[in-house]
Design an enzyme around this catalytic site. Sequence first.
Site, PDB file in Angstrom:
ATOM      1  N   ALA A  95       7.983  -5.206   5.064  1.00 31.52           N
ATOM      2  CA  ALA A  95       7.869  -5.878   6.363  1.00 31.52           C
ATOM      3  C   ALA A  95       6.809  -6.963   6.260  1.00 31.52           C
ATOM      4  CB  ALA A  95       7.449  -4.885   7.451  1.00 31.52           C
TER       5      ALA A  95
ATOM      6  N   TYR B 240       4.898  -8.794  16.062  1.00 32.95           N
ATOM      7  CA  TYR B 240       5.083  -7.695  15.096  1.00 32.95           C
ATOM      8  C   TYR B 240       5.547  -6.426  15.813  1.00 32.95           C
ATOM      9  CZ  TYR B 240       3.845  -3.790  12.020  1.00 32.95           C
ATOM     10  OH  TYR B 240       3.885  -2.629  11.286  1.00 32.95           O
TER      11      TYR B 240
ATOM     12  N   ASP C 160      15.466  -9.394  -1.415  1.00 29.46           N
ATOM     13  CA  ASP C 160      14.616  -9.818  -0.298  1.00 29.46           C
ATOM     14  C   ASP C 160      15.276  -9.351   1.002  1.00 29.46           C
ATOM     15  OD1 ASP C 160      13.356 -11.549   1.759  1.00 29.46           O
ATOM     16  OD2 ASP C 160      12.473 -12.555   0.016  1.00 29.46           O
TER      17      ASP C 160
ATOM     18  N   SER D 178       6.088   2.000  13.831  1.00 33.89           N
ATOM     19  CA  SER D 178       4.631   1.830  13.931  1.00 33.89           C
ATOM     20  C   SER D 178       4.107   2.168  15.325  1.00 33.89           C
ATOM     21  CB  SER D 178       4.296   0.372  13.608  1.00 33.89           C
ATOM     22  OG  SER D 178       2.985   0.065  14.010  1.00 33.89           O
TER      23      SER D 178
ATOM     24  N   ARG E 278      -5.445  -0.651   0.458  1.00 35.31           N
ATOM     25  CA  ARG E 278      -5.122  -1.419   1.658  1.00 35.31           C
ATOM     26  C   ARG E 278      -5.357  -2.905   1.413  1.00 35.31           C
ATOM     27  NH1 ARG E 278      -2.247  -1.723   6.324  1.00 35.31           N
ATOM     28  NH2 ARG E 278      -3.279  -0.759   8.110  1.00 35.31           N
TER      29      ARG E 278
ATOM     30  N   GLU F 250       2.083   0.444  16.714  1.00 37.26           N
ATOM     31  CA  GLU F 250       1.972  -0.839  17.435  1.00 37.26           C
ATOM     32  C   GLU F 250       3.068  -0.967  18.491  1.00 37.26           C
ATOM     33  OE1 GLU F 250      -0.211  -3.845  17.210  1.00 37.26           O
ATOM     34  OE2 GLU F 250      -1.379  -2.089  16.712  1.00 37.26           O
TER      35      GLU F 250
ATOM     36  N   GLN G  38       0.827  -1.220   0.000  1.00 33.97           N
ATOM     37  CA  GLN G  38       0.000   0.000   0.000  1.00 33.97           C
ATOM     38  C   GLN G  38       0.861   1.270   0.000  1.00 33.97           C
ATOM     39  OE1 GLN G  38      -3.616   1.424   2.667  1.00 33.97           O
ATOM     40  NE2 GLN G  38      -1.734   1.835   3.769  1.00 33.97           N
TER      41      GLN G  38
HETATM   42  P1  NAP Z   1       1.915  -3.850   3.096  1.00 31.14           P
HETATM   43  O1  NAP Z   1       0.861  -3.338   2.174  1.00 31.14           O
HETATM   44  O2  NAP Z   1       1.695  -5.132   3.832  1.00 31.14           O
HETATM   45  O3  NAP Z   1       3.262  -3.994   2.234  1.00 31.14           O
HETATM   46  C1  NAP Z   1       4.392  -4.675   2.733  1.00 31.14           C
HETATM   47  C2  NAP Z   1       5.443  -4.751   1.648  1.00 31.14           C
HETATM   48  O4  NAP Z   1       6.589  -5.451   2.160  1.00 31.14           O
HETATM   49  C3  NAP Z   1       5.016  -5.522   0.376  1.00 31.14           C
HETATM   50  O5  NAP Z   1       5.514  -4.843  -0.747  1.00 31.14           O
HETATM   51  C4  NAP Z   1       5.712  -6.860   0.545  1.00 31.14           C
HETATM   52  O6  NAP Z   1       5.984  -7.511  -0.666  1.00 31.14           O
HETATM   53  C5  NAP Z   1       7.011  -6.395   1.190  1.00 31.14           C
HETATM   54  N1  NAP Z   1       7.766  -7.486   1.841  1.00 31.14           N
HETATM   55  C6  NAP Z   1       7.327  -8.301   2.831  1.00 31.14           C
HETATM   56  N2  NAP Z   1       8.304  -9.152   3.203  1.00 31.14           N
HETATM   57  C7  NAP Z   1       9.383  -8.866   2.416  1.00 31.14           C
HETATM   58  C8  NAP Z   1      10.686  -9.392   2.312  1.00 31.14           C
HETATM   59  N3  NAP Z   1      11.112 -10.416   3.066  1.00 31.14           N
HETATM   60  N4  NAP Z   1      11.539  -8.841   1.405  1.00 31.14           N
HETATM   61  C9  NAP Z   1      11.140  -7.825   0.621  1.00 31.14           C
HETATM   62  N5  NAP Z   1       9.913  -7.294   0.656  1.00 31.14           N
HETATM   63  C10 NAP Z   1       9.043  -7.802   1.554  1.00 31.14           C
HETATM   64  O7  NAP Z   1       2.284  -2.751   4.194  1.00 31.14           O
HETATM   65  P2  NAP Z   1       1.934  -1.171   4.229  1.00 31.14           P
HETATM   66  O8  NAP Z   1       0.625  -0.991   4.893  1.00 31.14           O
HETATM   67  O9  NAP Z   1       2.210  -0.561   2.908  1.00 31.14           O
HETATM   68  O10 NAP Z   1       3.015  -0.667   5.297  1.00 31.14           O
HETATM   69  C11 NAP Z   1       4.316  -0.263   4.882  1.00 31.14           C
HETATM   70  C12 NAP Z   1       5.260  -0.330   6.072  1.00 31.14           C
HETATM   71  O11 NAP Z   1       4.799   0.531   7.103  1.00 31.14           O
HETATM   72  C13 NAP Z   1       5.394  -1.700   6.730  1.00 31.14           C
HETATM   73  O12 NAP Z   1       6.710  -1.820   7.220  1.00 31.14           O
HETATM   74  C14 NAP Z   1       4.419  -1.637   7.893  1.00 31.14           C
HETATM   75  O13 NAP Z   1       4.801  -2.552   8.898  1.00 31.14           O
HETATM   76  C15 NAP Z   1       4.593  -0.202   8.302  1.00 31.14           C
HETATM   77  N6  NAP Z   1       3.451   0.461   8.938  1.00 31.14           N
HETATM   78  C16 NAP Z   1       2.225   0.428   8.344  1.00 31.14           C
HETATM   79  C17 NAP Z   1       1.178   1.125   8.900  1.00 31.14           C
HETATM   80  C18 NAP Z   1      -0.192   1.150   8.262  1.00 31.14           C
HETATM   81  O14 NAP Z   1      -1.153   1.519   8.946  1.00 31.14           O
HETATM   82  N7  NAP Z   1      -0.303   0.820   6.978  1.00 31.14           N
HETATM   83  C19 NAP Z   1       1.391   1.881  10.076  1.00 31.14           C
HETATM   84  C20 NAP Z   1       2.656   1.900  10.640  1.00 31.14           C
HETATM   85  C21 NAP Z   1       3.694   1.211  10.052  1.00 31.14           C
HETATM   86  P3  NAP Z   1       4.907  -8.517  -1.348  1.00 31.14           P
HETATM   87  O15 NAP Z   1       4.002  -7.646  -2.171  1.00 31.14           O
HETATM   88  O16 NAP Z   1       5.779  -9.412  -2.148  1.00 31.14           O
HETATM   89  O17 NAP Z   1       4.169  -9.215  -0.231  1.00 31.14           O
HETATM   90  O1  F7E Z   2      -6.668  -4.149  13.120  1.00 34.04           O
HETATM   91  C1  F7E Z   2      -9.580  -5.116  15.183  1.00 34.04           C
HETATM   92  C2  F7E Z   2      -8.225  -5.692  15.560  1.00 34.04           C
HETATM   93  O2  F7E Z   2      -5.497  -5.498  11.388  1.00 34.04           O
HETATM   94  C3  F7E Z   2      -7.172  -2.988  13.732  1.00 34.04           C
HETATM   95  C4  F7E Z   2      -0.988  -2.630  10.447  1.00 34.04           C
HETATM   96  O3  F7E Z   2      -0.894  -1.809   9.306  1.00 34.04           O
HETATM   97  O4  F7E Z   2      -1.673  -0.777  11.804  1.00 34.04           O
HETATM   98  C5  F7E Z   2      -2.054  -2.067  11.380  1.00 34.04           C
HETATM   99  O5  F7E Z   2      -2.181  -2.942  12.489  1.00 34.04           O
HETATM  100  C6  F7E Z   2      -8.070  -3.366  14.916  1.00 34.04           C
HETATM  101  C7  F7E Z   2      -7.444  -4.416  15.845  1.00 34.04           C
HETATM  102  O6  F7E Z   2      -4.608  -3.192  12.040  1.00 34.04           O
HETATM  103  C8  F7E Z   2     -11.087  -7.510  12.925  1.00 34.04           C
HETATM  104  O7  F7E Z   2      -8.345  -6.576  16.684  1.00 34.04           O
HETATM  105  C9  F7E Z   2     -11.663  -6.443  14.708  1.00 34.04           C
HETATM  106  O8  F7E Z   2      -7.637  -4.011  17.172  1.00 34.04           O
HETATM  107  O9  F7E Z   2      -6.634  -3.339  10.701  1.00 34.04           O
HETATM  108  P1  F7E Z   2      -5.878  -4.089  11.712  1.00 34.04           P
HETATM  109  P2  F7E Z   2      -3.565  -3.167  13.259  1.00 34.04           P
HETATM  110  O10 F7E Z   2      -3.467  -4.475  13.934  1.00 34.04           O
HETATM  111  O11 F7E Z   2      -3.890  -1.968  14.087  1.00 34.04           O
HETATM  112  C10 F7E Z   2      -0.437  -0.708  12.509  1.00 34.04           C
HETATM  113  C11 F7E Z   2      -0.168   0.737  12.847  1.00 34.04           C
HETATM  114  C12 F7E Z   2       0.673  -1.388  11.812  1.00 34.04           C
HETATM  115  O12 F7E Z   2       1.833  -1.013  11.931  1.00 34.04           O
HETATM  116  C13 F7E Z   2       0.363  -2.693  11.138  1.00 34.04           C
HETATM  117  O13 F7E Z   2       1.346  -3.017  10.164  1.00 34.04           O
HETATM  118  O14 F7E Z   2      -9.249  -3.968  14.401  1.00 34.04           O
HETATM  119  N1  F7E Z   2     -10.411  -6.045  14.408  1.00 34.04           N
HETATM  120  N2  F7E Z   2     -12.103  -7.335  13.823  1.00 34.04           N
HETATM  121  C14 F7E Z   2     -10.022  -6.677  13.288  1.00 34.04           C
HETATM  122  N3  F7E Z   2      -8.871  -6.616  12.587  1.00 34.04           N
HETATM  123  C15 F7E Z   2      -8.767  -7.394  11.474  1.00 34.04           C
HETATM  124  N4  F7E Z   2      -7.638  -7.332  10.741  1.00 34.04           N
HETATM  125  N5  F7E Z   2      -9.796  -8.230  11.090  1.00 34.04           N
HETATM  126  C16 F7E Z   2     -10.973  -8.315  11.770  1.00 34.04           C
HETATM  127  O15 F7E Z   2     -11.860  -9.078  11.404  1.00 34.04           O
END
Ligand code: NAP
Ligand code: F7E
Length: 330
Positions: free
Chosen positions: A81, A148, A57, A124, A183, A126, A13
């Site tokens: 990640a 995580y 990778d 993050s 997403r 998290e 994303q």
């Molecule tokens: P995402 O959609 O799950 O994308 C993760 C990316 O990492 C994908 O391109 C995936 O490749 C790649 N990847 C996974 N394992 C790998 C490996 N071993 N080597 C190389 N590439 C690898 O995540 P996102 O939501 O865009 O988030 C981007 C980053 O921000 C992540 O580090 C996430 O943990 C962090 N983050 C996200 C959020 C959020 O709310 N979105 C908030 C805070 C931090 P494939 O396509 O091949 O699977």
């Molecule tokens: O869950 C609750 C679940 O999986 C949000 C990642 O991008 O943001 C993300 O992590 C909440 C949790 O995101 C379902 O229990 C209820 O409390 O959308 P999520 P996350 O776990 O907050 C952080 C900042 C990152 O860094 C991570 O990479 O929603 N919940 N019911 C559910 N969650 C999911 N997935 N599915 C359900 O059915």
Amino acid sequence: MGKRALITGITGQDGSYLADFLLEQGYEVFGLVRRSSTLNFQRIRHIQDRITILSADLLDQNSLLTAMAEAEPDEVYNLAAQSFVPTSWTQPVLTGEATALGVMRMLEAIKRVTPKARFYQASSSEMFGKVRESPQTERTPFYPRSPYGVAKVYGHWITVNYRESYGLFAVSGILFNHESPRRGLEFVTRKVSYGVARIKLGLATELPLGNLDAKRDWGFAGDYVRAMWQMLQEEVPSDYVVGTGVQHSVRDLIELAFEHVGLDWREHVVQDERLLRPAEVDTLVADASKARRQLGWEPTVDFDGLVRMMVDADVELLSSPRSEPGAHDP
Ligand code: NAP
Ligand code: F7E
């Protein structure tokens, strides 16, 4: 000459939004992609001929050294990640390898090959987990609640450590949840928007969910990639919290999403115990004053706008004859 940027996680994303943004700024963009048995380019198909894909990778140090030497980047964004929290309990070793040690491998590659490159680490909210104070700032202590979260704490501190040990321009953005029509389908916002669209179009009747009481600070991914870039334009490397400062529950999310298409969520949402987590993060909300003050960063999309955008996008996606989840713009 334009700057060169290397993005890990470009197929994800954030990687896809960041690539869009950097191309608009005139950057030459290199994207690191890992090998898989089927191509996973839905999110970058529209820019595929404008970026250079490198095969590497996070688990393979040599591949990262080679990628760094090929791209010779001015800026490196480490967005790759294992990012799905529930998977971190079923695959904790893989999560540690990619989400924790992968950061160190990237920093090593920079230190050895391009020490002048600026480095962004995707930290993050998290990491705050069982929160010690609310709202959370750059000074709030970490208490991660999942493998995580623990892996992200390692990634965060190894970034600080390489900055302090070797003088690298390395920063961490502590980003709160950010979402979009791109997403992944497993995250709760997209699961809800996609599920609502399916129910609205008569393709399903039920939406199984876990904990409806969890509260998050949800923003729009397009706004958050701008903050990543802004952090790397500063004179002095520093870490920043990024979030909207507004909190909603999963229940608020489903209420709004169903209401937007004229449905009552109580008739469709079913609770599934299997979706509850071994340890939950109950509440998160950002105090992003430092980013607002220092970077001039502001979100442009609020919670209502985000949920409507995602539901509308999924209704449109599923209404088109050759729909493909994840492929939708913006
Ligand atoms: P995402 O959609 O799950 O994308 C993760 C990316 O990492 C994908 O391109 C995936 O490749 C790649 N990847 C996974 N394992 C790998 C490996 N071993 N080597 C190389 N590439 C690898 O995540 P996102 O939501 O865009 O988030 C981007 C980053 O921000 C992540 O580090 C996430 O943990 C962090 N983050 C996200 C959020 C959020 O709310 N979105 C908030 C805070 C931090 P494939 O396509 O091949 O699977
Ligand atoms: O869950 C609750 C679940 O999986 C949000 C990642 O991008 O943001 C993300 O992590 C909440 C949790 O995101 C379902 O229990 C209820 O409390 O959308 P999520 P996350 O776990 O907050 C952080 C900042 C990152 O860094 C991570 O990479 O929603 N919940 N019911 C559910 N969650 C999911 N997935 N599915 C359900 O059915």
